[in-house]
Design a protein around this motif. Structure first.
Motif, short mmCIF file in Angstrom:
data_model
loop_
_atom_site.label_atom_id
_atom_site.label_comp_id
_atom_site.label_asym_id
_atom_site.label_seq_id
_atom_site.Cartn_x
_atom_site.Cartn_y
_atom_site.Cartn_z
N THR A 1 0.92 -1.01 -0.13
CA THR A 1 0.00 0.03 -0.02
C THR A 1 0.94 1.10 -0.09
O THR A 1 0.73 2.14 -0.71
CB THR A 1 -1.12 0.07 1.29
OG1 THR A 1 -0.20 0.10 2.35
CG2 THR A 1 -1.82 -1.04 1.26
N GLN A 2 2.07 1.29 0.69
CA GLN A 2 2.62 2.37 0.75
C GLN A 2 3.57 2.74 -0.73
O GLN A 2 3.55 3.67 -1.20
CB GLN A 2 3.90 2.23 1.66
CG GLN A 2 4.89 3.40 1.79
CD GLN A 2 5.98 3.41 2.82
OE1 GLN A 2 5.87 2.51 3.71
NE2 GLN A 2 6.89 4.43 2.64
N THR A 3 3.76 1.56 -1.25
CA THR A 3 4.32 1.66 -2.75
C THR A 3 3.34 2.16 -3.65
O THR A 3 3.73 3.16 -4.45
CB THR A 3 4.55 0.09 -3.44
OG1 THR A 3 5.50 -0.43 -2.64
CG2 THR A 3 5.14 0.31 -4.75
N ASP B 1 1.16 4.55 -2.55
CA ASP B 1 1.19 5.88 -2.00
C ASP B 1 2.11 6.70 -2.49
O ASP B 1 1.83 7.75 -3.13
CB ASP B 1 1.33 6.17 -0.43
CG ASP B 1 0.14 5.50 0.24
OD1 ASP B 1 -1.14 5.49 -0.43
OD2 ASP B 1 0.22 4.94 1.29
N GLU B 2 3.51 6.13 -2.54
CA GLU B 2 4.49 6.71 -3.14
C GLU B 2 4.54 7.03 -4.51
O GLU B 2 4.88 8.15 -5.05
CB GLU B 2 6.02 6.40 -2.80
CG GLU B 2 5.98 5.76 -1.41
CD GLU B 2 5.99 6.99 -0.35
OE1 GLU B 2 5.75 7.97 -0.74
OE2 GLU B 2 6.03 6.62 0.89
N ALA B 3 3.80 6.03 -5.44
CA ALA B 3 3.83 6.37 -6.79
C ALA B 3 2.58 7.35 -6.91
O ALA B 3 2.98 8.20 -7.85
CB ALA B 3 3.28 5.17 -7.37
N LEU C 1 13.97 9.64 6.29
CA LEU C 1 13.29 10.26 5.12
C LEU C 1 12.11 11.04 5.40
O LEU C 1 11.75 12.14 5.46
CB LEU C 1 13.21 9.51 4.00
CG LEU C 1 12.42 10.09 2.65
CD1 LEU C 1 13.33 11.27 2.28
CD2 LEU C 1 12.51 8.90 1.56
N GLU C 2 11.04 9.94 6.02
CA GLU C 2 9.59 10.36 5.99
C GLU C 2 9.45 11.04 7.42
O GLU C 2 8.66 11.93 7.54
CB GLU C 2 8.73 9.15 5.93
CG GLU C 2 8.84 8.28 4.74
CD GLU C 2 7.86 7.33 4.40
OE1 GLU C 2 7.92 6.42 5.42
OE2 GLU C 2 7.26 7.17 3.39
N GLY C 3 10.23 10.72 8.49
CA GLY C 3 10.05 11.41 9.83
C GLY C 3 10.42 12.91 9.84
O GLY C 3 9.87 13.53 10.60
N ASP D 1 -0.90 10.53 4.29
CA ASP D 1 -0.11 9.30 4.09
C ASP D 1 0.94 8.97 4.61
O ASP D 1 1.34 8.03 4.98
CB ASP D 1 0.10 9.34 2.47
CG ASP D 1 -1.02 9.17 1.39
OD1 ASP D 1 -2.17 8.82 2.02
OD2 ASP D 1 -1.05 9.72 0.31
N GLU D 2 1.78 9.96 4.73
CA GLU D 2 3.18 10.02 5.34
C GLU D 2 3.06 9.78 6.94
O GLU D 2 3.78 8.96 7.44
CB GLU D 2 3.96 11.28 5.24
CG GLU D 2 4.43 11.70 3.94
CD GLU D 2 4.85 10.58 3.01
OE1 GLU D 2 5.51 9.77 3.57
OE2 GLU D 2 5.10 10.56 1.79
N ARG D 3 1.80 10.14 7.59
CA ARG D 3 1.68 9.77 8.97
C ARG D 3 1.71 8.30 8.97
O ARG D 3 2.03 7.74 10.03
CB ARG D 3 0.41 10.51 9.45
CG ARG D 3 0.21 10.49 10.87
CD ARG D 3 -1.05 11.48 11.43
NE ARG D 3 -0.61 12.65 11.53
CZ ARG D 3 -1.34 13.62 10.65
NH1 ARG D 3 -2.47 13.27 10.17
NH2 ARG D 3 -0.98 15.04 10.72
N ARG D 4 0.74 7.55 8.23
CA ARG D 4 0.63 6.29 8.24
C ARG D 4 2.02 5.62 8.07
O ARG D 4 2.43 4.53 8.92
CB ARG D 4 -0.34 5.75 7.15
CG ARG D 4 -0.84 4.62 7.00
CD ARG D 4 -2.14 4.42 6.36
NE ARG D 4 -1.75 4.88 4.85
CZ ARG D 4 -2.49 5.76 4.32
NH1 ARG D 4 -3.53 6.49 4.79
NH2 ARG D 4 -2.13 5.98 3.24
N HIS D 5 3.06 6.11 7.11
CA HIS D 5 3.99 5.29 6.87
C HIS D 5 5.24 5.50 7.95
O HIS D 5 5.94 4.66 8.28
CB HIS D 5 4.91 6.10 5.59
CG HIS D 5 3.92 5.84 4.33
ND1 HIS D 5 4.20 6.94 3.16
CD2 HIS D 5 2.89 5.21 4.20
CE1 HIS D 5 3.36 6.48 2.48
NE2 HIS D 5 2.57 5.68 2.80
N VAL D 6 5.15 6.83 8.73
CA VAL D 6 5.88 7.02 9.79
C VAL D 6 5.44 5.96 11.02
O VAL D 6 6.33 5.37 11.80
CB VAL D 6 5.99 8.45 10.12
CG1 VAL D 6 6.57 8.73 11.65
CG2 VAL D 6 6.56 9.11 9.13
FE LIG Z 1 5.89 8.06 2.28
#
Ligand SMILES: [Fe+2]
Ligand SMILES: [Fe+2]
Length: 295
Positions: free
Chosen positions: A85-87, A89-91, A150-152, A182-187
């Protein structure tokens, strides 16, 4: 583990993201929203917008390459599904920021040369370091580099850019708010998953701390340089006055009036916030912050 599975499931992603805050958007913003005329018409403001958007495209391309590479390195099935799912998001992030470059008048045939021209060398170096870890199939280092460092750090830059453009450029502010969610989820994933992996593999601590030291330098150097480039707040005021555009209520973030902050003030407010939050985050995963030195 049950909470972890639910929070980072594909089902949760579908409900909160594509069927949630991204509903009724196009390229991350409201349908029909446009860049402000003054940005499109003034060469200095337009160049500044292009330059900062190039860094976003660069960072997101790096995250896309890293998150897709990490899927096959993940030691458990739940992490693989989350990283899938993150992939996506990043795309999406690569696509929406690339689209912003087109909206700012970059021709499709000039996309790569524009990115090459404006890409910050520190960010390029950061991406090389991170992708090297992924190439070496080091899952722990890859997740720390991407989801923690990176994301933090980028998270706070997005928040600051969003606050700064809320009044002056709602289209860009909306593009950023979906990205921030999205980034909040990734972090969150990085913190959860890596905390337990470091507890299980305490022998990884010293080299992860070294990695943090090296990678944080490139991130902070990128932000610092970004603020020193482009027109100063006074120059922006002059441009806006000349174009007959009145500065509306100014964006404020962490008590700093963004439109009138000097580059040093911006760098220090960002450094304080990023580092403060970043140290807490590292602490939660059992890593002690190491002050970066210039390589
Ligand atoms: Fe991200
Ligand atoms: Fe991203």
């Amino acid at each position: 583990m049950a909470d972890f599975l639910a929070a980072y499931s594909v089902q949760n992603w579908l409900e909160s993201c594509p069927q949630g805050y991204l509903e009724d958007t196009e390229y991350g913003h409201g349908i029909g929203e446009k860049e402000p005329d003054v940005v499109l018409e003034n060469p200095a403001l337009r160049e500044q917008a292009i330059r900062s958007t190039v860094q976003l495209v660069m960072g997101e391309r790096c995250a896309l390459a890293a998150s897709s590479g990490l899927i096959n390195l993940a030691p458990d099935q739940a992490s693989k599904r989350f990283l899938a799912t993150q992939t996506l998001d990043e795309a999406r992030h690569v696509e929406i920021f690339t689209h912003r470059l087109y909206d700012l008048g970059v021709k499709k045939s000039e996309l790569e040369s524009t990115i090459e021209r404006y890409a910050n060398p520190n960010l390029v170096k950061f991406a090389e370091l991170l992708l090297e870890k992924v190439d070496k199939k080091d899952f722990v280092a890859g997740v720390v580099g991407q989801n923690v460092i990176l994301e933090g750090m980028a998270f706070h830059v997005f928040e600051m850019m969003q606050a700064a453009s809320e009044k002056t450029n709602p289209k860009f502010a909306h593009t950023l708010s979906g990205t921030i969610a999205d980034e909040r989820r990734h972090v969150g994933f990085g913190e959860n998953r890596i905390g337990s992996l470091i507890r299980e593999n305490p022998e990884r601590k010293p080299d992860i701390e070294r990695l943090q030291k090296e990678m944080s330098y490139y991130m902070l150097a990128t932000f610092g340089e970004a603020f020193r480039q482009g027109p100063s707040p006074e120059e922006v005021d002059q441009i806006l006055a000349k174009e007959g555009v009145k500065r509306e209520k100014e964006g404020e973030w962490q008590g700093v009036k963004l439109g009138h902050a000097s580059p040093e003030e911006l760098e220090s407010v960002l450094g304080d916030t990023i580092l403060k939050e970043f140290k807490l985050r590292l602490d939660r995963i059992g890593i002690e912050y190491q002050t970066p030195v210039q390589p």
